[in-house]
Write a protein that holds these residues in place. Structure first.
Motif, PDB file in Angstrom:
ATOM      1  N   PHE A  67       0.688  -1.100  -0.134  1.00 47.78           N
ATOM      2  CA  PHE A  67       0.068   0.036   0.045  1.00 47.78           C
ATOM      3  C   PHE A  67       0.710   1.263  -0.011  1.00 47.78           C
ATOM      4  O   PHE A  67       0.060   2.242  -0.131  1.00 47.78           O
ATOM      5  CB  PHE A  67      -0.957   0.055   1.244  1.00 47.78           C
ATOM      6  CG  PHE A  67      -1.926  -1.121   1.173  1.00 47.78           C
ATOM      7  CD1 PHE A  67      -2.893  -0.972   0.352  1.00 47.78           C
ATOM      8  CD2 PHE A  67      -1.715  -2.123   2.036  1.00 47.78           C
ATOM      9  CE1 PHE A  67      -3.825  -2.346   0.339  1.00 47.78           C
ATOM     10  CE2 PHE A  67      -2.544  -3.279   2.212  1.00 47.78           C
ATOM     11  CZ  PHE A  67      -3.578  -3.479   1.162  1.00 47.78           C
ATOM     12  N   LEU A 114       0.089   5.018   7.676  1.00 45.78           N
ATOM     13  CA  LEU A 114      -0.963   3.768   7.174  1.00 45.78           C
ATOM     14  C   LEU A 114      -0.549   2.521   8.109  1.00 45.78           C
ATOM     15  O   LEU A 114      -1.746   2.024   8.448  1.00 45.78           O
ATOM     16  CB  LEU A 114      -0.430   3.416   5.734  1.00 45.78           C
ATOM     17  CG  LEU A 114      -1.660   2.884   4.938  1.00 45.78           C
ATOM     18  CD1 LEU A 114      -2.816   3.709   4.926  1.00 45.78           C
ATOM     19  CD2 LEU A 114      -1.163   2.463   3.647  1.00 45.78           C
ATOM     20  N   THR A 149      -7.987   0.955  -1.376  1.00 47.58           N
ATOM     21  CA  THR A 149      -8.624   1.606  -0.365  1.00 47.58           C
ATOM     22  C   THR A 149      -9.397   0.484   0.427  1.00 47.58           C
ATOM     23  O   THR A 149      -9.120   0.315   1.700  1.00 47.58           O
ATOM     24  CB  THR A 149      -9.113   2.548  -0.647  1.00 47.58           C
ATOM     25  OG1 THR A 149      -8.369   3.739  -1.248  1.00 47.58           O
ATOM     26  CG2 THR A 149      -9.861   3.057   0.596  1.00 47.58           C
ATOM     27  N   THR A 150     -10.388  -0.346  -0.689  1.00 44.22           N
ATOM     28  CA  THR A 150     -11.209  -1.219  -0.041  1.00 44.22           C
ATOM     29  C   THR A 150     -10.329  -2.438   0.547  1.00 44.22           C
ATOM     30  O   THR A 150     -10.905  -2.884   1.543  1.00 44.22           O
ATOM     31  CB  THR A 150     -12.043  -1.787  -1.185  1.00 44.22           C
ATOM     32  OG1 THR A 150     -12.752  -0.538  -1.653  1.00 44.22           O
ATOM     33  CG2 THR A 150     -13.142  -2.670  -0.456  1.00 44.22           C
ATOM     34  N   MET A 170      -8.899  -1.570   4.123  1.00 42.28           N
ATOM     35  CA  MET A 170      -9.963  -1.463   5.058  1.00 42.28           C
ATOM     36  C   MET A 170     -10.380  -2.875   5.617  1.00 42.28           C
ATOM     37  O   MET A 170     -10.582  -2.997   6.582  1.00 42.28           O
ATOM     38  CB  MET A 170     -11.276  -0.701   4.583  1.00 42.28           C
ATOM     39  CG  MET A 170     -10.840   0.874   4.311  1.00 42.28           C
ATOM     40  SD  MET A 170     -12.332   1.642   3.279  1.00 42.28           S
ATOM     41  CE  MET A 170     -13.548   1.665   4.620  1.00 42.28           C
TER      42      MET A 170
END
Length: 490
Positions: free
Chosen positions: A265, A271, A328-329, A332
């Motif tokens: 990422f 993060l 992003t998904t 998460m």
């Protein structure tokens, strides 16, 4: 509850906040610090891995010996507090030195070897003394749950603060001083100042039971330490169970998790801080409410529930990592999955902490002696032995999936920034280019290591606990009642 007990319930747990910040910094981030500030060839990494494993095994073997020394200590401050003070002061000096040097290559490896063994000795002094106090604070089962859960709550606060701040301040755009080496040095200095201040709450505010101080110290030999451990079948079983679970539980924070986040990422400490913060947030619920839960739900039933919760979390992480593409998904869902997995793992940890401590009364019931310090020294012994195996798994993962080929190039960018050869913006741009070369097979391999392996080990520990550990709530209460009758008779 009397006033002193209420005071102890605050002063004892407060003492561990700074201790666990030091522990988190050194145990969870030393390998990451080395990976991104030093240029390592295979021989260097192999030597560092061997040092860490050898030092942690030595540390683990040293725990019962330190427990013996504490058990025999007789001072006007008790047997625990002198070692709490000596241990935290010396540990702070050693940890500061570990993160504040400019050595590279073999000189660094040699220096690191000395530092790591010193840390093994100094932190053990403090850790064995701290957790060894629990049986001396109360013999009531519910009170022990309160002391243990509240201490782990404050330990969690310290560890979580460190886990949030360390990557945020040492990696990416918020790095102190613009480079990782300088940032770790500053963070280490701050933590090494704070940790003795927190320990002073326990030193000055806690009053433990010192009734055994009136008796001459029992002469404890290595043979007696071994006999105490080997003769207590319930201690042996819970030790094996705890070790298996700790190996799996340590893999994410041992370095594999952060490397995966950076490679998948982006090179952002913020993060990774978000990942660990959300991942650990659910454990705060257990830290606060575990005593109340434990009064209503039997431990073995609670473990079954938590095994399912963790399994669901690990499955979420795997599915997201393998099948989802929007970054992003994916991030998460992986983070949410880690929160569930960690929630179950942490509940296992609390249950096993109590299970180890409860073997003190089992030993007294069978053999007439409590041997508190020796028995409670098994918990940190097993944690450190488990962490040694985590280091081996982490280093093997780095070698198998070619991590050092990228981390060495990142380390060179960090060092050039520290020498002001390139700007921080140029460093971050170059690191982004380097990470774009990481293959999907490499990141997916790291994901498997910190999901499938922990889940398998957790399930194995669960099966053994259900079958072999007999000191459930009813049996423990029966033992305590029998011991009370014996004491009244004498």
């Amino acid at each position: 509850m009397i006033a002193q007990d209420k005071k102890n319930l605050w002063m004892y747990p407060l003492g561990t906040v700074g201790r666990d910040m030091v522990y988190t910094l050194f145990t969870n981030y030393i390998l990451t610090f080395i990976l991104f500030t030093r240029t390592l060839d295979p021989a260097h990494l192999a030597a560092i891995t061997a040092i860490m494993i050898a030092a942690r095994v030595f540390d683990a073997l040293n725990d019962p010996i330190m427990g013996n020394i504490i058990e025999r200590t007789r001072t006007k401050w008790g047997k625990f507090k002198p070692w709490l003070l000596i241990g935290i002061l010396s540990t702070s000096l050693v940890v500061y030195a570990a993160f504040n040097n400019d050595l590279q290559g073999w000189p660094f490896v040699i220096f690191f070897g000395g530092i790591y063994f010193l840390y093994s000795i100094t932190y053990t002094m403090n850790d064995i003394a701290y957790w060894g106090m629990v049986p001396a604070l109360s013999s009531d089962g519910h009170s022990r749950n309160q002391f243990t859960s509240r201490a782990t709550l404050f330990a969690g606060i310290g560890g979580t603060l460190a886990a949030i701040l360390i990557p945020m301040l040492t990696t990416g755009s918020l790095t102190i001083g613009g480079n990782t080496a300088t940032a770790y040095g500053v963070v280490a200095l701050a933590i090494c100042i704070v940790s003795p201040l927190f320990v002073s709450f326990t030193l000055l505010g806690v009053k433990e039971n010192r009734s055994d101080m009136a008796k001459p110290a029992i002469k404890v030999s290595l043979k007696m330490i071994i006999r105490t451990i080997v003769s207590n079948d319930q201690l042996l079983w819970i030790s094996l169970i705890f070790l298996i679970q700790q190996i799996g539980n340590g893999i994410v924070l041992g370095g594999v998790g952060s490397t995966y986040i950076y490679f998948e990422f982006g090179y952002s400490g913020a993060l990774y801080s978000l990942f660990t913060t959300v991942g650990m947030s659910a454990t705060a619920f257990l830290m606060i409410f575990y005593p109340a839960i434990s009064k209503k739900v039997p431990r073995k039933k609670l473990m079954t529930i938590m095994q399912i919760v963790s399994a669901v979390g690990y499955c979420f992480m795997l599915v997201a990592g393998f099948l989802m593409s929007p970054a992003t998904t994916k991030f998460m869902i992986i983070t949410a999955g880690y929160m569930l997995a960690n929630f179950g793992q942490y509940c296992f940890y609390l249950i096993m902490m109590i299970s180890i401590i409860n073997t003190v009364e089992y030993h007294e019931y069978k053999f007439g002696s409590r041997n508190e310090a020796i028995i409670t020294s098994l918990r940190p012994f097993l944690t450190k032995l488990g962490s040694a195996l985590v280091v081996a798994i982490t280093s093997a993962s780095y070698m198998v999936f070619g991590v050092t080929g990228f981390s060495n190039r990142i380390s060179e960018m960090e060092n050039q920034t520290a020498r002001m050869l390139i700007t921080e913006a140029e460093k971050l741009s170059n690191i982004t280019t380097i990470l774009n070369e990481v293959q999907k097979s490499q990141t997916k391999g790291l994901l498997v290591v910190f999901t499938v392996v922990p889940l398998a080990l957790m399930f194995l520990s669960y099966l053994i606990y259900q079958k072999k550990y007999r000191l459930d709530e009813g049996e423990y209460d029966r033992l305590c009642l029998e011991l009370a009758k014996r004491n009244e008779a004498t």
